[in-house]
Design an enzyme around this catalytic site. Structure first.
Site, PDB file in Angstrom:
ATOM      1  N   PRO A  83      47.069 -27.218  -3.666  1.00  0.00           N
ATOM      2  CA  PRO A  83      46.694 -27.722  -2.336  1.00  0.00           C
ATOM      3  C   PRO A  83      46.889 -29.237  -2.271  1.00  0.00           C
ATOM      4  CG  PRO A  83      44.996 -26.274  -3.236  1.00  0.00           C
ATOM      5  CD  PRO A  83      45.941 -26.574  -4.360  1.00  0.00           C
ATOM      6  N   GLU A  84      47.583 -29.696  -1.245  1.00  0.00           N
ATOM      7  CA  GLU A  84      47.800 -31.119  -1.048  1.00  0.00           C
ATOM      8  C   GLU A  84      47.172 -31.550   0.272  1.00  0.00           C
ATOM      9  OE1 GLU A  84      51.867 -32.370  -1.852  1.00  0.00           O
ATOM     10  OE2 GLU A  84      52.153 -30.670  -3.214  1.00  0.00           O
ATOM     11  N   LYS A 133      43.069 -35.458  -1.974  1.00  0.00           N
ATOM     12  CA  LYS A 133      43.026 -34.009  -2.179  1.00  0.00           C
ATOM     13  C   LYS A 133      41.606 -33.507  -2.435  1.00  0.00           C
ATOM     14  CE  LYS A 133      47.550 -34.126  -4.495  1.00  0.00           C
ATOM     15  NZ  LYS A 133      48.253 -33.784  -5.750  1.00  0.00           N
ATOM     16  N   ARG A 188      44.248 -21.689 -16.555  1.00  0.00           N
ATOM     17  CA  ARG A 188      44.037 -23.136 -16.603  1.00  0.00           C
ATOM     18  C   ARG A 188      42.881 -23.503 -15.695  1.00  0.00           C
ATOM     19  NH1 ARG A 188      49.659 -26.266 -16.040  1.00  0.00           N
ATOM     20  NH2 ARG A 188      48.226 -27.944 -16.609  1.00  0.00           N
ATOM     21  N   ARG A 202      56.435 -28.530 -14.363  1.00  0.00           N
ATOM     22  CA  ARG A 202      56.677 -28.696 -12.941  1.00  0.00           C
ATOM     23  C   ARG A 202      58.172 -28.603 -12.664  1.00  0.00           C
ATOM     24  NH1 ARG A 202      52.164 -30.998 -10.334  1.00  0.00           N
ATOM     25  NH2 ARG A 202      50.595 -31.855 -11.758  1.00  0.00           N
TER      26      ARG A 202
END
Length: 286
Positions: A2-3, A57, A116, A261
């Site tokens: 989520p950004e 965030k 994680r 990433r």
């Protein structure tokens, strides 16, 4: 992950549902989720929820004179429930990390998918007591983020522009996905050195930051949390679309994978047709 746009949408959604409601109880279900111990989480019980705001965030629910601050990490999410069971959940191996029940019966869960554990919850008197909040740079959608403020961000910056945009201490709220989108809108290579930008290029990038984020917030406005992830994915031009056609020029969207990433870009729109080499090499393939 989520950004800024997704967290902003979660904030607006929760604001209309928890504001003025009394907290029944708050239970951290995952052992690792609660990062503070004073004030105790039990002090939220019986307090009235105030405003819900965003810090980059981070999602911040005001409760009485305290703040319940949450960072959703890479795989966390908030799920609203019209009815929350009265029974307090016990720690387990499921995705539930935190549950908040209001006296009125509704409430919300904070969940985290995968092994994680990055979701973090803080109970503080001042949001700036949270280290991640204290170090945040200016908010890209805030009034203080002017063109002059952006010039100050770029001044003397030697890193690649992709890394600059993702640095929360430089700009608050932009992550891997929206930095890809912003750079595509600005027609700029993610490997471009920030200090090398001309005034015209900096103008284009500044405009791209504002329009990309504002458009994403507008698209997700009013959506329930369960639909936000799909909206984010459907609105992407290059991020997560490696191998597909660029919606602007039709070239194939390319990808660079590094660590855990990846980033996506369009060679025609952003790198003059050249294919980016491995990020760690910081060069272009001929």
């Amino acid at each position: 992950m989520p950004e800024l746009p997704e967290v902003e949408s979660l904030v607006r959604y929760l604001r209309g549902r928890v504001g003025g409601k009394t907290v029944g109880w708050v239970v951290p279900v995952a052992v690792s989720v609660l990062k503070t111990y004073e004030p105790a989480v039990a002090e939220l019980e019986g307090q009235v929820c105030g405003d819900v705001v965003r810090w980059g965030k981070f999602l911040d629910v005001g409760v009485g004179g305290l703040h319940l601050v949450m960072h959703l990490g890479r795989a966390g999410w908030v799920r609203w429930r019209e009815e929350v069971p009265e029974a307090v959940p016990r720690p387990g191996k499921g995705p539930l990390a935190l549950r908040v029940r209001l006296v009125a019966g509704g409430g919300f869960d904070v969940t985290e998918a995968g092994p994680r554990k990055q979701v973090a919850v803080y109970v503080v008197r001042d949001p700036r007591e949270v280290p991640g909040v204290a170090r945040l740079g200016p908010d890209p959608l805030g009034d203080a983020f002017t063109r002059e403020a952006f010039a100050a961000v770029l001044a003397g910056e030697r890193r690649q522009i992709k890394g600059v945009l993702r640095d929360q201490g430089v700009l608050a709220g932009i992550g891997n996905a929206y930095s890809d989108e912003i750079l595509h809108v600005a027609r700029m290579s993610p490997f471009r050195a920030a200090a090398s930008l001309t005034e015209e290029e900096a103008d284009l990038l500044y405009a791209a930051i504002g329009t990309t984020l504002a458009d994403a917030v507008a698209r997700s406005g009013g959506l329930e949390p369960g639909k936000l992830k799909a909206e984010k994915k459907s609105g992407m031009r290059v991020h997560g679309r490696a191998g597909q056609a660029c919606p602007v020029c039709g070239d194939t969207v390319r990808e660079v994978v590094y660590r855990d990433r990846s980033m996506q870009y369009c060679p025609t729109c952003q790198t003059g047709g050249k294919i980016l080499a491995d990020r760690r090499m910081s060069r272009l393939l001929k």
